[in-house]
Write a protein that holds these residues in place. Sequence first.
Motif, PDB file in Angstrom:
ATOM      1  N   ASN A 151      46.067  50.020  39.999  1.00 40.75           N
ATOM      2  CA  ASN A 151      46.188  51.394  40.451  1.00 40.75           C
ATOM      3  C   ASN A 151      47.042  51.441  41.720  1.00 40.75           C
ATOM      4  O   ASN A 151      46.630  50.964  42.780  1.00 40.75           O
ATOM      5  CB  ASN A 151      44.789  51.968  40.718  1.00 40.75           C
ATOM      6  CG  ASN A 151      44.809  53.421  41.092  1.00 40.75           C
ATOM      7  OD1 ASN A 151      45.575  53.841  41.956  1.00 40.75           O
ATOM      8  ND2 ASN A 151      43.949  54.188  40.457  1.00 40.75           N
ATOM      9  N   LEU A 152      48.236  52.033  41.635  1.00 44.72           N
ATOM     10  CA  LEU A 152      49.156  52.053  42.773  1.00 44.72           C
ATOM     11  C   LEU A 152      48.606  52.836  43.960  1.00 44.72           C
ATOM     12  O   LEU A 152      48.821  52.460  45.114  1.00 44.72           O
ATOM     13  CB  LEU A 152      50.508  52.630  42.343  1.00 44.72           C
ATOM     14  CG  LEU A 152      51.294  51.777  41.353  1.00 44.72           C
ATOM     15  CD1 LEU A 152      52.543  52.498  40.898  1.00 44.72           C
ATOM     16  CD2 LEU A 152      51.646  50.440  41.962  1.00 44.72           C
ATOM     17  N   THR A 153      47.895  53.921  43.701  1.00 47.24           N
ATOM     18  CA  THR A 153      47.316  54.720  44.783  1.00 47.24           C
ATOM     19  C   THR A 153      46.272  53.904  45.537  1.00 47.24           C
ATOM     20  O   THR A 153      46.243  53.900  46.772  1.00 47.24           O
ATOM     21  CB  THR A 153      46.686  56.014  44.232  1.00 47.24           C
ATOM     22  OG1 THR A 153      47.678  56.725  43.506  1.00 47.24           O
ATOM     23  CG2 THR A 153      46.147  56.877  45.342  1.00 47.24           C
ATOM     24  N   GLU A 154      45.420  53.218  44.817  1.00 51.30           N
ATOM     25  CA  GLU A 154      44.405  52.377  45.454  1.00 51.30           C
ATOM     26  C   GLU A 154      45.037  51.215  46.203  1.00 51.30           C
ATOM     27  O   GLU A 154      44.526  50.789  47.236  1.00 51.30           O
ATOM     28  CB  GLU A 154      43.424  51.845  44.411  1.00 51.30           C
ATOM     29  CG  GLU A 154      42.399  52.844  43.962  1.00 51.30           C
ATOM     30  CD  GLU A 154      41.371  52.221  43.028  1.00 51.30           C
ATOM     31  OE1 GLU A 154      40.987  51.048  43.235  1.00 51.30           O
ATOM     32  OE2 GLU A 154      40.955  52.911  42.091  1.00 51.30           O
ATOM     33  N   ALA A 155      46.135  50.704  45.711  1.00 52.76           N
ATOM     34  CA  ALA A 155      46.801  49.574  46.369  1.00 52.76           C
ATOM     35  C   ALA A 155      47.229  49.955  47.776  1.00 52.76           C
ATOM     36  O   ALA A 155      47.033  49.184  48.725  1.00 52.76           O
ATOM     37  CB  ALA A 155      48.005  49.117  45.545  1.00 52.76           C
ATOM     38  N   THR A 156      47.790  51.123  47.929  1.00 46.57           N
ATOM     39  CA  THR A 156      48.223  51.587  49.248  1.00 46.57           C
ATOM     40  C   THR A 156      47.036  51.707  50.187  1.00 46.57           C
ATOM     41  O   THR A 156      47.076  51.229  51.328  1.00 46.57           O
ATOM     42  CB  THR A 156      48.948  52.946  49.135  1.00 46.57           C
ATOM     43  OG1 THR A 156      50.070  52.789  48.260  1.00 46.57           O
ATOM     44  CG2 THR A 156      49.417  53.434  50.486  1.00 46.57           C
ATOM     45  N   PHE A 174      40.419  36.315  38.018  1.00 47.90           N
ATOM     46  CA  PHE A 174      41.358  35.338  38.546  1.00 47.90           C
ATOM     47  C   PHE A 174      42.398  34.968  37.488  1.00 47.90           C
ATOM     48  O   PHE A 174      42.155  35.056  36.295  1.00 47.90           O
ATOM     49  CB  PHE A 174      40.610  34.094  39.028  1.00 47.90           C
ATOM     50  CG  PHE A 174      39.729  34.393  40.215  1.00 47.90           C
ATOM     51  CD1 PHE A 174      40.249  34.427  41.489  1.00 47.90           C
ATOM     52  CD2 PHE A 174      38.387  34.673  40.030  1.00 47.90           C
ATOM     53  CE1 PHE A 174      39.447  34.726  42.577  1.00 47.90           C
ATOM     54  CE2 PHE A 174      37.573  34.970  41.104  1.00 47.90           C
ATOM     55  CZ  PHE A 174      38.104  35.002  42.381  1.00 47.90           C
ATOM     56  N   ASN A 175      43.575  34.558  37.956  1.00 47.62           N
ATOM     57  CA  ASN A 175      44.713  34.205  37.094  1.00 47.62           C
ATOM     58  C   ASN A 175      45.197  35.380  36.267  1.00 47.62           C
ATOM     59  O   ASN A 175      45.690  35.203  35.146  1.00 47.62           O
ATOM     60  CB  ASN A 175      44.382  33.003  36.199  1.00 47.62           C
ATOM     61  CG  ASN A 175      44.269  31.729  36.991  1.00 47.62           C
ATOM     62  OD1 ASN A 175      45.000  31.525  37.953  1.00 47.62           O
ATOM     63  ND2 ASN A 175      43.333  30.890  36.609  1.00 47.62           N
ATOM     64  N   ARG A 176      45.042  36.576  36.802  1.00 46.50           N
ATOM     65  CA  ARG A 176      45.571  37.798  36.189  1.00 46.50           C
ATOM     66  C   ARG A 176      46.359  38.525  37.263  1.00 46.50           C
ATOM     67  O   ARG A 176      46.007  38.465  38.427  1.00 46.50           O
ATOM     68  CB  ARG A 176      44.427  38.684  35.704  1.00 46.50           C
ATOM     69  CG  ARG A 176      43.516  37.976  34.711  1.00 46.50           C
ATOM     70  CD  ARG A 176      42.327  38.807  34.400  1.00 46.50           C
ATOM     71  NE  ARG A 176      42.684  39.669  33.268  1.00 46.50           N
ATOM     72  CZ  ARG A 176      41.960  40.680  32.863  1.00 46.50           C
ATOM     73  NH1 ARG A 176      40.855  41.004  33.480  1.00 46.50           N
ATOM     74  NH2 ARG A 176      42.340  41.390  31.830  1.00 46.50           N
ATOM     75  N   ARG A 177      47.392  39.219  36.879  1.00 47.48           N
ATOM     76  CA  ARG A 177      48.212  39.922  37.855  1.00 47.48           C
ATOM     77  C   ARG A 177      48.261  41.406  37.532  1.00 47.48           C
ATOM     78  O   ARG A 177      48.590  41.798  36.422  1.00 47.48           O
ATOM     79  CB  ARG A 177      49.626  39.357  37.868  1.00 47.48           C
ATOM     80  CG  ARG A 177      50.468  39.945  38.983  1.00 47.48           C
ATOM     81  CD  ARG A 177      51.900  39.509  38.938  1.00 47.48           C
ATOM     82  NE  ARG A 177      52.023  38.108  39.303  1.00 47.48           N
ATOM     83  CZ  ARG A 177      53.193  37.521  39.512  1.00 47.48           C
ATOM     84  NH1 ARG A 177      54.300  38.197  39.369  1.00 47.48           N
ATOM     85  NH2 ARG A 177      53.239  36.252  39.844  1.00 47.48           N
ATOM     86  N   GLY A 178      47.920  42.225  38.532  1.00 43.62           N
ATOM     87  CA  GLY A 178      48.027  43.672  38.399  1.00 43.62           C
ATOM     88  C   GLY A 178      49.421  44.132  38.783  1.00 43.62           C
ATOM     89  O   GLY A 178      50.298  43.323  39.111  1.00 43.62           O
ATOM     90  N   VAL A 179      49.620  45.422  38.793  1.00 47.05           N
ATOM     91  CA  VAL A 179      50.927  46.006  39.072  1.00 47.05           C
ATOM     92  C   VAL A 179      51.315  45.875  40.546  1.00 47.05           C
ATOM     93  O   VAL A 179      52.462  45.625  40.870  1.00 47.05           O
ATOM     94  CB  VAL A 179      50.930  47.499  38.661  1.00 47.05           C
ATOM     95  CG1 VAL A 179      52.220  48.179  39.045  1.00 47.05           C
ATOM     96  CG2 VAL A 179      50.673  47.632  37.176  1.00 47.05           C
ATOM     97  N   ALA A 180      50.351  46.048  41.444  1.00 48.04           N
ATOM     98  CA  ALA A 180      50.656  46.084  42.876  1.00 48.04           C
ATOM     99  C   ALA A 180      49.892  45.008  43.635  1.00 48.04           C
ATOM    100  O   ALA A 180      48.696  44.821  43.448  1.00 48.04           O
ATOM    101  CB  ALA A 180      50.294  47.450  43.438  1.00 48.04           C
ATOM    102  N   LYS A 181      50.597  44.312  44.500  1.00 43.62           N
ATOM    103  CA  LYS A 181      49.971  43.298  45.344  1.00 43.62           C
ATOM    104  C   LYS A 181      49.316  43.984  46.537  1.00 43.62           C
ATOM    105  O   LYS A 181      49.908  44.870  47.153  1.00 43.62           O
ATOM    106  CB  LYS A 181      51.029  42.308  45.825  1.00 43.62           C
ATOM    107  CG  LYS A 181      50.474  41.194  46.677  1.00 43.62           C
ATOM    108  CD  LYS A 181      51.564  40.210  47.024  1.00 43.62           C
ATOM    109  CE  LYS A 181      50.998  39.079  47.869  1.00 43.62           C
ATOM    110  NZ  LYS A 181      52.004  38.065  48.130  1.00 43.62           N
ATOM    111  N   ILE A 182      48.080  43.551  46.859  1.00 41.77           N
ATOM    112  CA  ILE A 182      47.423  44.133  48.027  1.00 41.77           C
ATOM    113  C   ILE A 182      47.326  43.145  49.191  1.00 41.77           C
ATOM    114  O   ILE A 182      47.277  43.559  50.341  1.00 41.77           O
ATOM    115  CB  ILE A 182      46.043  44.736  47.691  1.00 41.77           C
ATOM    116  CG1 ILE A 182      45.110  43.718  47.068  1.00 41.77           C
ATOM    117  CG2 ILE A 182      46.200  45.944  46.792  1.00 41.77           C
ATOM    118  CD1 ILE A 182      43.702  44.216  46.880  1.00 41.77           C
ATOM    119  N   CYS A 183      47.315  41.849  48.905  1.00 43.03           N
ATOM    120  CA  CYS A 183      47.347  40.863  49.988  1.00 43.03           C
ATOM    121  C   CYS A 183      47.618  39.480  49.409  1.00 43.03           C
ATOM    122  O   CYS A 183      47.462  39.250  48.215  1.00 43.03           O
ATOM    123  CB  CYS A 183      46.038  40.859  50.772  1.00 43.03           C
ATOM    124  SG  CYS A 183      44.618  40.191  49.881  1.00 43.03           S
ATOM    125  N   SER A 184      48.008  38.575  50.285  1.00 36.09           N
ATOM    126  CA  SER A 184      48.199  37.193  49.857  1.00 36.09           C
ATOM    127  C   SER A 184      46.859  36.460  49.919  1.00 36.09           C
ATOM    128  O   SER A 184      45.935  36.901  50.611  1.00 36.09           O
ATOM    129  CB  SER A 184      49.221  36.492  50.755  1.00 36.09           C
ATOM    130  OG  SER A 184      48.688  36.355  52.058  1.00 36.09           O
TER     131      SER A 184
END
Length: 75
Positions: free
Chosen positions: A8-13, A34-44
């Motif tokens: 969710n891009l809104t939640e990512a922000t 784990f080992n899954r990637r969403g659309v938006a990164k939220i942190c390293s």
Amino acid sequence: DYGATISNLTEATLNREMIETAQTLILLADSSKFNRRGVAKICSAGQIDYIITDDKISSHLISQFEDKGVKIIIS
């Protein structure tokens, strides 16, 4: 390797803004996330202080996180 992500891009922000002001970052996620990637990164991964997860997380992943200074709590 990619870090924590969300679909969710809104939640990512909002999540990124909360992370910037937090003193401690705790990620709560069951092992299926784990080992899954969403659309938006939220942190390293290196930004995370603690991960709380279930006992199905692989020992390999635990080692990878611990090498980055992340403390793992199995619940």
